[in-house]
Design a protein around this motif. Structure first.
Motif, PDB file in Angstrom:
ATOM      1  N   ASP A  24      28.685  25.628  20.859  1.00 53.94           N
ATOM      2  CA  ASP A  24      28.964  27.059  20.860  1.00 53.94           C
ATOM      3  C   ASP A  24      27.840  27.784  20.125  1.00 53.94           C
ATOM      4  O   ASP A  24      27.044  27.182  19.410  1.00 53.94           O
TER       5      ASP A  24
ATOM      6  N   GLU B 211      38.288  35.257  22.064  1.00 58.02           N
ATOM      7  CA  GLU B 211      38.273  34.096  22.948  1.00 58.02           C
ATOM      8  C   GLU B 211      37.974  32.790  22.222  1.00 58.02           C
ATOM      9  O   GLU B 211      38.104  31.720  22.806  1.00 58.02           O
ATOM     10  N   THR B 212      37.572  32.866  20.976  1.00 54.21           N
ATOM     11  CA  THR B 212      37.249  31.644  20.246  1.00 54.21           C
ATOM     12  C   THR B 212      38.492  30.794  20.021  1.00 54.21           C
ATOM     13  O   THR B 212      39.612  31.311  19.923  1.00 54.21           O
ATOM     14  N   SER B 213      38.282  29.500  19.897  1.00 54.20           N
ATOM     15  CA  SER B 213      39.390  28.595  19.567  1.00 54.20           C
ATOM     16  C   SER B 213      39.539  28.439  18.053  1.00 54.20           C
ATOM     17  O   SER B 213      40.462  27.780  17.587  1.00 54.20           O
ATOM     18  N   SER B 214      38.637  29.042  17.299  1.00 55.40           N
ATOM     19  CA  SER B 214      38.707  28.962  15.840  1.00 55.40           C
ATOM     20  C   SER B 214      39.850  29.823  15.305  1.00 55.40           C
ATOM     21  O   SER B 214      40.331  30.724  15.995  1.00 55.40           O
TER      22      SER B 214
ATOM     23  N   LYS C 290      42.183  32.591  13.657  1.00 56.59           N
ATOM     24  CA  LYS C 290      42.070  34.047  13.688  1.00 56.59           C
ATOM     25  C   LYS C 290      43.250  34.677  12.952  1.00 56.59           C
ATOM     26  O   LYS C 290      44.349  34.123  12.937  1.00 56.59           O
TER      27      LYS C 290
ATOM     28  N   VAL D 134      46.891  35.918  23.082  1.00 54.94           N
ATOM     29  CA  VAL D 134      45.897  34.866  22.876  1.00 54.94           C
ATOM     30  C   VAL D 134      46.422  33.809  21.926  1.00 54.94           C
ATOM     31  O   VAL D 134      47.354  34.044  21.151  1.00 54.94           O
ATOM     32  N   GLN D 135      45.798  32.633  21.990  1.00 49.40           N
ATOM     33  CA  GLN D 135      46.177  31.518  21.137  1.00 49.40           C
ATOM     34  C   GLN D 135      45.347  31.527  19.856  1.00 49.40           C
ATOM     35  O   GLN D 135      44.256  32.077  19.802  1.00 49.40           O
ATOM     36  N   GLY D 136      45.854  30.881  18.836  1.00 50.25           N
ATOM     37  CA  GLY D 136      45.081  30.649  17.632  1.00 50.25           C
ATOM     38  C   GLY D 136      45.205  31.700  16.557  1.00 50.25           C
ATOM     39  O   GLY D 136      44.529  31.618  15.532  1.00 50.25           O
TER      40      GLY D 136
END
Length: 205
Positions: free
Chosen positions: A125, A147-150, A152, A169-171
């Motif tokens: 990334d 949009e990051t998977s990190s 949040k 969104v996920q995360g």
């Protein structure tokens, strides 16, 4: 080209760096050339939220709070807009237009690198391309990038009349708000930045 790794104990150790980050040497491809570069995984938290919900204000207040506590915290501003970060006509911009793969600017008070986005394609990334510059940071706050998977957290204000992004969104780990929030996520008091900072450190320290 496969990454060429060295044992962790063969690398120079900066204060606390290995306690907070995964560090290794890896290969970076720029054009047809191959380089060995220090790979550092950032410990980063993304502050997300819809327009006018107060992302920048919260990031600034958190940076001030962490600095007052003696922590070294970096920041990144993420944007989906196609900004020209350099100034057309300036020498550094002319270097870029002439074909420089990476352009650096060094002044008395600050240094900067302009790296075209496509250079990040060799890494998992784009944050990894910047990671070595943040290796001495205890934490990196990123404004934006849903949009990051990190991890949040979202800053949300009911007065803006829109639903939290967390419902889409996920995360998202928590919502920073002083309002009744229509999600099942933990909420953190927007009016108490110290409490938000404590929560962040409890989860990321």
């Amino acid at each position: 080209m496969e990454p060429s790794l060295l044992p962790q104990d063969s690398l120079p150790v900066a204060s606390g760096a290995f306690a907070r980050f995964g560090v290794r040497w890896t290969a970076l491809e720029i054009g047809d050339r191959h380089y060995q570069t220090l790979w550092v995984k950032m410990k980063r938290l993304h502050i997300i939220g819809r327009k006018n919900h107060g992302k920048t204000t919260l990031v600034v207040e958190l940076l001030q709070e962490f600095a007052a506590r003696g922590l070294r915290v970096g920041s990144i501003k993420h944007t989906h807009h196609d900004h020209q970060l350099d100034v057309p006509g300036k020498d550094s911009h002319r270097h870029q237009q002439a074909g420089a793969a990476v352009v650096g600017v060094l002044s008395r008070s600050m240094s900067a690198l302009f790296i075209p986005t496509q250079l990040g394609s060799a890494a998992p990334d784009r944050y990894e391309v910047l990671a070595p510059a943040y290796q001495h940071c205890d934490l990196v706050l990123v404004e934006g990038d849903v949009e990051t998977s990190s991890p949040k957290i979202e800053v949300w204000r009911a007065a803006q009349g829109s639903e939290p992004i967390a419902s889409e969104v996920q995360g998202v780990m928590a919502v920073v708000t002083d309002d009744e929030c229509p999600t099942e996520l933990p909420t953190l008091p927007r009016s108490d930045v110290a409490a938000v900072a404590d929560w962040i450190l409890n989860h990321f320290a």
